[in-house]
Every structure is written in C-alpha cells, then in structure tokens.
Design an enzyme around this catalytic site. Structure first.
Site, PDB file in Angstrom:
ATOM      1  N   ALA A  88       0.831  -1.205   0.000  1.00  0.00           N
ATOM      2  CA  ALA A  88       0.000   0.000   0.000  1.00  0.00           C
ATOM      3  C   ALA A  88       0.866   1.255   0.000  1.00  0.00           C
ATOM      4  CB  ALA A  88      -0.924   0.007   1.219  1.00  0.00           C
ATOM      5  N   SER A 132      11.109   1.220  -4.766  1.00  0.00           N
ATOM      6  CA  SER A 132      10.858   1.662  -6.149  1.00  0.00           C
ATOM      7  C   SER A 132      12.108   2.194  -6.833  1.00  0.00           C
ATOM      8  CB  SER A 132       9.821   2.775  -6.098  1.00  0.00           C
ATOM      9  OG  SER A 132       9.764   3.459  -7.312  1.00  0.00           O
ATOM     10  N   GLU A 134      12.056   4.724  -8.499  1.00  0.00           N
ATOM     11  CA  GLU A 134      11.992   6.181  -8.324  1.00  0.00           C
ATOM     12  C   GLU A 134      13.044   6.661  -7.323  1.00  0.00           C
ATOM     13  OE1 GLU A 134      10.063   9.280  -9.025  1.00  0.00           O
ATOM     14  OE2 GLU A 134      10.008   8.156 -10.877  1.00  0.00           O
ATOM     15  N   TYR A 155       7.321  11.513  -3.555  1.00  0.00           N
ATOM     16  CA  TYR A 155       7.113  10.058  -3.548  1.00  0.00           C
ATOM     17  C   TYR A 155       8.462   9.338  -3.433  1.00  0.00           C
ATOM     18  CZ  TYR A 155       6.297   5.382  -5.500  1.00  0.00           C
ATOM     19  OH  TYR A 155       6.272   4.025  -5.707  1.00  0.00           O
TER      20      TYR A 155
HETATM   21  P1  NAP Z   1      -1.576   1.023  -6.767  1.00  0.00           P
HETATM   22  O1  NAP Z   1      -2.285   0.285  -7.853  1.00  0.00           O
HETATM   23  O2  NAP Z   1      -1.651   2.497  -6.708  1.00  0.00           O
HETATM   24  O3  NAP Z   1      -2.115   0.416  -5.381  1.00  0.00           O
HETATM   25  C1  NAP Z   1      -1.859   1.064  -4.158  1.00  0.00           C
HETATM   26  C2  NAP Z   1      -2.631   0.379  -3.060  1.00  0.00           C
HETATM   27  O4  NAP Z   1      -2.391   1.068  -1.829  1.00  0.00           O
HETATM   28  C3  NAP Z   1      -4.161   0.383  -3.271  1.00  0.00           C
HETATM   29  O5  NAP Z   1      -4.679  -0.833  -2.782  1.00  0.00           O
HETATM   30  C4  NAP Z   1      -4.611   1.540  -2.385  1.00  0.00           C
HETATM   31  O6  NAP Z   1      -5.952   1.442  -1.960  1.00  0.00           O
HETATM   32  C5  NAP Z   1      -3.660   1.337  -1.213  1.00  0.00           C
HETATM   33  N1  NAP Z   1      -3.533   2.525  -0.366  1.00  0.00           N
HETATM   34  C6  NAP Z   1      -3.218   3.792  -0.735  1.00  0.00           C
HETATM   35  N2  NAP Z   1      -3.202   4.602   0.333  1.00  0.00           N
HETATM   36  C7  NAP Z   1      -3.517   3.847   1.413  1.00  0.00           C
HETATM   37  C8  NAP Z   1      -3.672   4.107   2.788  1.00  0.00           C
HETATM   38  N3  NAP Z   1      -3.510   5.324   3.300  1.00  0.00           N
HETATM   39  N4  NAP Z   1      -3.992   3.070   3.620  1.00  0.00           N
HETATM   40  C9  NAP Z   1      -4.189   1.827   3.115  1.00  0.00           C
HETATM   41  N5  NAP Z   1      -4.066   1.513   1.804  1.00  0.00           N
HETATM   42  C10 NAP Z   1      -3.740   2.511   0.974  1.00  0.00           C
HETATM   43  O7  NAP Z   1      -0.019   0.635  -6.747  1.00  0.00           O
HETATM   44  P2  NAP Z   1       0.717  -0.621  -7.425  1.00  0.00           P
HETATM   45  O8  NAP Z   1       1.138  -0.217  -8.806  1.00  0.00           O
HETATM   46  O9  NAP Z   1      -0.049  -1.857  -7.181  1.00  0.00           O
HETATM   47  O10 NAP Z   1       2.071  -0.644  -6.577  1.00  0.00           O
HETATM   48  C11 NAP Z   1       2.159  -1.389  -5.362  1.00  0.00           C
HETATM   49  C12 NAP Z   1       3.313  -0.833  -4.529  1.00  0.00           C
HETATM   50  O11 NAP Z   1       4.529  -0.928  -5.267  1.00  0.00           O
HETATM   51  C13 NAP Z   1       3.184   0.637  -4.151  1.00  0.00           C
HETATM   52  O12 NAP Z   1       3.768   0.789  -2.878  1.00  0.00           O
HETATM   53  C14 NAP Z   1       4.026   1.362  -5.194  1.00  0.00           C
HETATM   54  O13 NAP Z   1       4.486   2.603  -4.667  1.00  0.00           O
HETATM   55  C15 NAP Z   1       5.135   0.353  -5.389  1.00  0.00           C
HETATM   56  N6  NAP Z   1       5.795   0.353  -6.694  1.00  0.00           N
HETATM   57  C16 NAP Z   1       5.052   0.275  -7.830  1.00  0.00           C
HETATM   58  C17 NAP Z   1       5.683   0.207  -9.060  1.00  0.00           C
HETATM   59  C18 NAP Z   1       4.896   0.094 -10.341  1.00  0.00           C
HETATM   60  O14 NAP Z   1       5.474   0.336 -11.402  1.00  0.00           O
HETATM   61  N7  NAP Z   1       3.633  -0.316 -10.286  1.00  0.00           N
HETATM   62  C19 NAP Z   1       7.095   0.223  -9.119  1.00  0.00           C
HETATM   63  C20 NAP Z   1       7.811   0.284  -7.930  1.00  0.00           C
HETATM   64  C21 NAP Z   1       7.160   0.328  -6.711  1.00  0.00           C
HETATM   65  P3  NAP Z   1      -7.168   1.984  -2.890  1.00  0.00           P
HETATM   66  O15 NAP Z   1      -7.443   0.881  -3.885  1.00  0.00           O
HETATM   67  O16 NAP Z   1      -8.262   2.199  -1.912  1.00  0.00           O
HETATM   68  O17 NAP Z   1      -6.693   3.236  -3.548  1.00  0.00           O
HETATM   69  O1  G4F Z   2       3.293   6.367 -15.550  1.00  0.00           O
HETATM   70  P1  G4F Z   2       3.948   7.349 -14.674  1.00  0.00           P
HETATM   71  O2  G4F Z   2       3.083   8.261 -13.887  1.00  0.00           O
HETATM   72  O3  G4F Z   2       4.932   6.518 -13.753  1.00  0.00           O
HETATM   73  P2  G4F Z   2       6.229   6.930 -12.891  1.00  0.00           P
HETATM   74  O4  G4F Z   2       6.240   8.363 -12.564  1.00  0.00           O
HETATM   75  O5  G4F Z   2       7.425   6.381 -13.595  1.00  0.00           O
HETATM   76  O6  G4F Z   2       5.959   6.141 -11.535  1.00  0.00           O
HETATM   77  C1  G4F Z   2       5.561   4.775 -11.532  1.00  0.00           C
HETATM   78  O7  G4F Z   2       6.703   3.961 -11.525  1.00  0.00           O
HETATM   79  C2  G4F Z   2       7.508   4.051 -10.335  1.00  0.00           C
HETATM   80  C3  G4F Z   2       8.695   3.095 -10.527  1.00  0.00           C
HETATM   81  O8  G4F Z   2       9.762   3.789 -11.096  1.00  0.00           O
HETATM   82  C4  G4F Z   2       6.649   3.636  -9.157  1.00  0.00           C
HETATM   83  F1  G4F Z   2       7.397   3.636  -8.038  1.00  0.00           F
HETATM   84  C5  G4F Z   2       5.487   4.601  -9.031  1.00  0.00           C
HETATM   85  O9  G4F Z   2       4.654   4.166  -7.939  1.00  0.00           O
HETATM   86  C6  G4F Z   2       4.668   4.543 -10.302  1.00  0.00           C
HETATM   87  O10 G4F Z   2       4.091   3.262 -10.394  1.00  0.00           O
HETATM   88  O11 G4F Z   2       4.932   8.280 -15.534  1.00  0.00           O
HETATM   89  C7  G4F Z   2       5.925   7.739 -16.377  1.00  0.00           C
HETATM   90  C8  G4F Z   2       6.536   8.847 -17.217  1.00  0.00           C
HETATM   91  C9  G4F Z   2       6.984  10.064 -16.400  1.00  0.00           C
HETATM   92  O12 G4F Z   2       8.246  10.474 -16.870  1.00  0.00           O
HETATM   93  C10 G4F Z   2       5.965  11.150 -16.728  1.00  0.00           C
HETATM   94  O13 G4F Z   2       6.472  12.477 -16.682  1.00  0.00           O
HETATM   95  O14 G4F Z   2       5.538   9.342 -18.120  1.00  0.00           O
HETATM   96  C11 G4F Z   2       5.595  10.753 -18.157  1.00  0.00           C
HETATM   97  N1  G4F Z   2       4.290  11.253 -18.600  1.00  0.00           N
HETATM   98  C12 G4F Z   2       4.081  11.991 -19.732  1.00  0.00           C
HETATM   99  N2  G4F Z   2       2.790  12.310 -19.833  1.00  0.00           N
HETATM  100  C13 G4F Z   2       3.107  11.105 -17.977  1.00  0.00           C
HETATM  101  C14 G4F Z   2       2.161  11.769 -18.763  1.00  0.00           C
HETATM  102  N3  G4F Z   2       2.779  10.452 -16.838  1.00  0.00           N
HETATM  103  C15 G4F Z   2       1.468  10.456 -16.469  1.00  0.00           C
HETATM  104  N4  G4F Z   2       1.110   9.793 -15.338  1.00  0.00           N
HETATM  105  N5  G4F Z   2       0.501  11.103 -17.210  1.00  0.00           N
HETATM  106  C16 G4F Z   2       0.796  11.787 -18.363  1.00  0.00           C
HETATM  107  O15 G4F Z   2      -0.079  12.357 -18.999  1.00  0.00           O
END
Ligand code: NAP
Ligand code: G4F
Length: 345
Positions: A88, A132, A134, A155
């Site tokens: 989360a 992450s 990030e 973040y």
């Molecule tokens: P996501 O789809 O945004 O899911 C986030 C989850 O956290 C949802 O279940 C959300 O609940 C819950 N949440 C948010 N705020 C909360 C709070 N205050 N208390 C309890 N639950 C809360 O994210 P994801 O893509 O599955 O990613 C999972 C984890 O990996 C996150 O920690 C993210 O930062 C990390 N991460 C993701 C990526 C990626 O590329 N996807 C990469 C690196 C790390 P709701 O459904 O109610 O909103």
């Molecule tokens: O899809 P994004 O919002 O993902 P971002 O910022 O890479 O973050 C995701 O990946 C991280 C892992 O490195 C996670 F930790 C994090 O929780 C999340 O899942 O944006 C990707 C790229 C960025 O450079 C952004 O500036 O896309 C560019 N972008 C361009 N136009 C946009 C847009 N991003 C979003 N969300 N929306 C746009 O319209």
C-alpha cells in the site's frame, strides 16, 4: 503441513490483486487490508471472492489505513501472518507533488508503523517492502542494488525513507525484512492515470471513435516497463530465501514515453501524431529522465527472469482495452448476486 498465512497491504491495487491470485494458487490463506471508501474499491479482486462464511474461504479483507498505527498493530496481533507484503502507498509521482505531506505520512511513515507493529507484537513474520526505482531518480542508468539514490519527487523521498526503515529493522532487530526495488511494471489493471494505461486506453477509445485526442506531458522520459503479473512472483521468491536481502527487479531495457505511445497507436493502425497533444499540467516540477534496471542479482539468487518486454506489454494492454470496450459495461452499483468483497468489520 499447515498452509501459510499472508497479509497484503494494498490488496485492492494493481500488484495486490496479482499477488493475491498467486498466493491463493500456492495454497496460502490470504488476508488483505483495504481502505474504507464510500464506493466499492475491490474491482481488481472481486473475481477472487469467496463468501467468508464458506468453510473453504481463504481470502479475507479487513478495513485499515496506513495512517492508523494502532489498527495495523491490532490486525497483525489477531491475524498473525507468516508473511507480510507491504504494497500500500500513495503511489502516484505527479500527485505526490500536490500532496507531499500525505505522501510522506502514508508512503514513508506507513512502513515504519507496520515494522514497529511487527516488532512490538513480537511476530516472527517475514516482511516485504515495495521499494521503487523512483529512489534512483537522477542517478544515471543502469541502476542496481548498489546504485546511490537521488530521488526527484516527494514520492521518491518517501520511498527512500521506507527503504532505510526496512533495512534498519533488519539490522537492529533481526527482522526478516526485504526491499524489492521494482522498476515500472504495468498491466491492464494499472491505475488509469499512469501513462501506459492512459495511452493504451486512449488508443483503443480513439480507434473505437469514442474520443479524438489525448493530452500528455513529457514524452522524452525513458522507463524500464515490465509486466506486473510476472513481478509479483519475484516478491514471493524474496520471502522464501534463507537470508533477508534487497533485490532489483527489471527487464534491463528502456523505452521513451514517445516509443510507448507509438507502439500503442501503431497496434490499432493509427498515427499517434494526429491524436496526441501536450498539456503542461502533466509535467513534473522535477523529472526522472532515465531508468533501466540491472536485475542480475535476482536472476542469480532468485532464479527470476522476465519474459514480457515493453512492445509486447503495450500490445497486450491495448488489446485488453479493446476487449473491455467490446463487452457490455458493468453496472456502477452492484446488482443482487454480484460478488462484491466486504471487509470484515
Ligand atoms: P496502486 O495500484 O496504486 O495500489 C496502491 C494500493 O495502496 C491500493 O490498494 C490503495 O488502496 C492502497 N492505499 C493507498 N493509500 C492507502 C492508505 N492510506 N492506507 C491503506 N491503503 C492505501 O499501486 P501498485 O502499482 O499496485 O504498486 C504497489 C506498490 O509498489 C506501491 O507501494 C508502489 O508505490 C510500489 N511500486 C510500484 C511500481 C509500479 O510500477 N507499479 C514500481 C515500484 C514500486 P485503494 O485501492 O483504496 O486506492
Ligand atoms: O506512468 P507514470 O506516472 O509513472 P512513474 O512516474 O514512472 O511512476 C511509476 O513507476 C515508479 C517506478 O519507477 C513507481 F514507483 C510509481 O509508484 C509509479 O508506479 O509516468 C511515467 C513517465 C513520467 O516520466 C511522466 O512524466 O511518463 C511521463 N508522462 C508523460 N505524460 C506522464 C504523462 N505520466 C502520467 N502519469 N501522465 C501523463 O499524462
């Protein structure tokens, strides 16, 4: 042997839903923490629903929030999981610039609340922290476990804090606590405001004649985009090792946002230049320009290797959007008989 019990925070999110599926397949009892909302937020896991009164039920939801430490401690005490997957977070980078304090509280301090609850309850469980790429921010690629962090968003800063909290509880208290440093991973279940899902959805809707334009920010940023369904297997493997350690999970390739846009529009036979417009509201005050992960350690020690690369990922996400458009829409309110997960409370 008795089945293991897992607790997943963020079970309603993209990764939480894939991980819950994986653990149920492996025979686990799965407990998930969900936030109370005025609308249902369990869409991604409704298909896993089992009536909790049924003797075979193995999936249970509980209300909880990362900002409520005593609730987290009470849940850990009563569930007593063998493994805790802490997924989360307020996970949207752009949103973290608008809500830096909440992001720090939820994404950063939330990890400390959970670790402190594990320590104070004295649970001998294993802990996974969703770290992450990030965190690497502006440090040039390729990035591996030894690469220094230079976060570029509230973040990223919160995730660096949580990363070190996890290492600190491992070193100070001997808790089996690992950081999975995952690079971007996507799927048809990705939140609709992340760039891959936003673009895949727009390409499908434009093809279907439902919209004409999509507004985006920076097209030059490069990301290492993998497939979420494969990444949750790596999370599980990290908690099955003899020693707790930290691992990078990535494909080792990168594409620009522009490349991803081109891949999606090409797949539906359209020229993206006719449909993409710039809107500066999507530009971040500071950007992460280039992420490419080196996951050699995970391959060597966990035997984990990705198979889906970005071009295939783009196509499968667009196909999923096209498929959803061709199906009758699900009613906004649950109809009688539709299984909707209700947390126990
Ligand atoms: P996501 O789809 O945004 O899911 C986030 C989850 O956290 C949802 O279940 C959300 O609940 C819950 N949440 C948010 N705020 C909360 C709070 N205050 N208390 C309890 N639950 C809360 O994210 P994801 O893509 O599955 O990613 C999972 C984890 O990996 C996150 O920690 C993210 O930062 C990390 N991460 C993701 C990526 C990626 O590329 N996807 C990469 C690196 C790390 P709701 O459904 O109610 O909103
Ligand atoms: O899809 P994004 O919002 O993902 P971002 O910022 O890479 O973050 C995701 O990946 C991280 C892992 O490195 C996670 F930790 C994090 O929780 C999340 O899942 O944006 C990707 C790229 C960025 O450079 C952004 O500036 O896309 C560019 N972008 C361009 N136009 C946009 C847009 N991003 C979003 N969300 N929306 C746009 O319209």
């Amino acid at each position: 042997m008795t089945a293991k019990k897992a607790l997943i925070t963020g079970i309603t999110g993209q990764d939480g839903s894939y991980l819950a599926e994986l653990l149920l397949e492996k025979g686990y009892w799965v407990h998930g923490i969900a936030r109370r909302a005025s609308t249902f937020n369990t869409e991604r896991i409704d298909h896993l629903y089992e009536d909790p009164h049924h003797p075979q039920a193995r999936l249970f939801l509980h209300y909880g929030d990362l900002t409520d430490g005593s609730r987290l401690a009470n849940l850990l005490e009563s569930i007593r999981p063998d493994e805790v997957y802490h997924l989360a977070a307020q996970s949207h980078v752009r949103v973290s610039f608008d809500e830096p304090e909440f992001t720090g509280n939820c994404t950063g301090l939330g990890t400390t609340r959970l670790l402190e609850a594990i320590r104070s309850v004295g649970l001998p469980c294993r802990f996974y922290q969703a770290s992450s790429s990030e965190m690497f921010g502006s440090t040039p690629p390729p990035q591996c476990e030894e690469t220094p962090f230079h976060p570029r968003s509230p973040y990223g800063v919160a995730k660096v804090y949580a990363y070190w909290a996890t290492r600190n509880y491992r070193e100070a208290y001997g808790i089996y606590a690992v950081n999975g440093i995952l690079f971007n991973h996507e799927s048809p279940r990705r939140g609709p405001t992340f760039v891959t899902r936003k673009v895949a959805s727009a390409a499908a809707r434009i093809k279907a004649g439902l919209q004409d334009l999509v507004y985006l920010g920076n097209l030059e940023a490069r990301r290492d985009w993998g497939y979420a369904a494969e990444y949750v297997e790596a999370m599980w493997r990290m908690l099955q090792q003899e020693e707790a350690d930290d691992y990078v999970i990535a494909t080792g390739t990168s594409h620009s946002v522009r490349d991803f846009v081109e891949l999606c529009f090409e797949h539906v036979g359209l020229d993206w230049r006719d449909h993409v417009r710039f809107d500066e509201r999507y530009v971040r005050p500071s950007e992460v320009d280039h992420l490419v992960g080196d996951a050699a350690k995970a391959e060597r020690l966990l035997g984990w290797k990705p198979t889906v690369r970005t071009p295939e990922l783009a196509r499968l996400m667009v196909d999923a959007e096209l498929g959803a458009l061709s199906r009758p829409s699900v009613p906004a309110a649950p109809t009688p008989g539709r299984a909707v997960l209700a947390p126990v409370s």
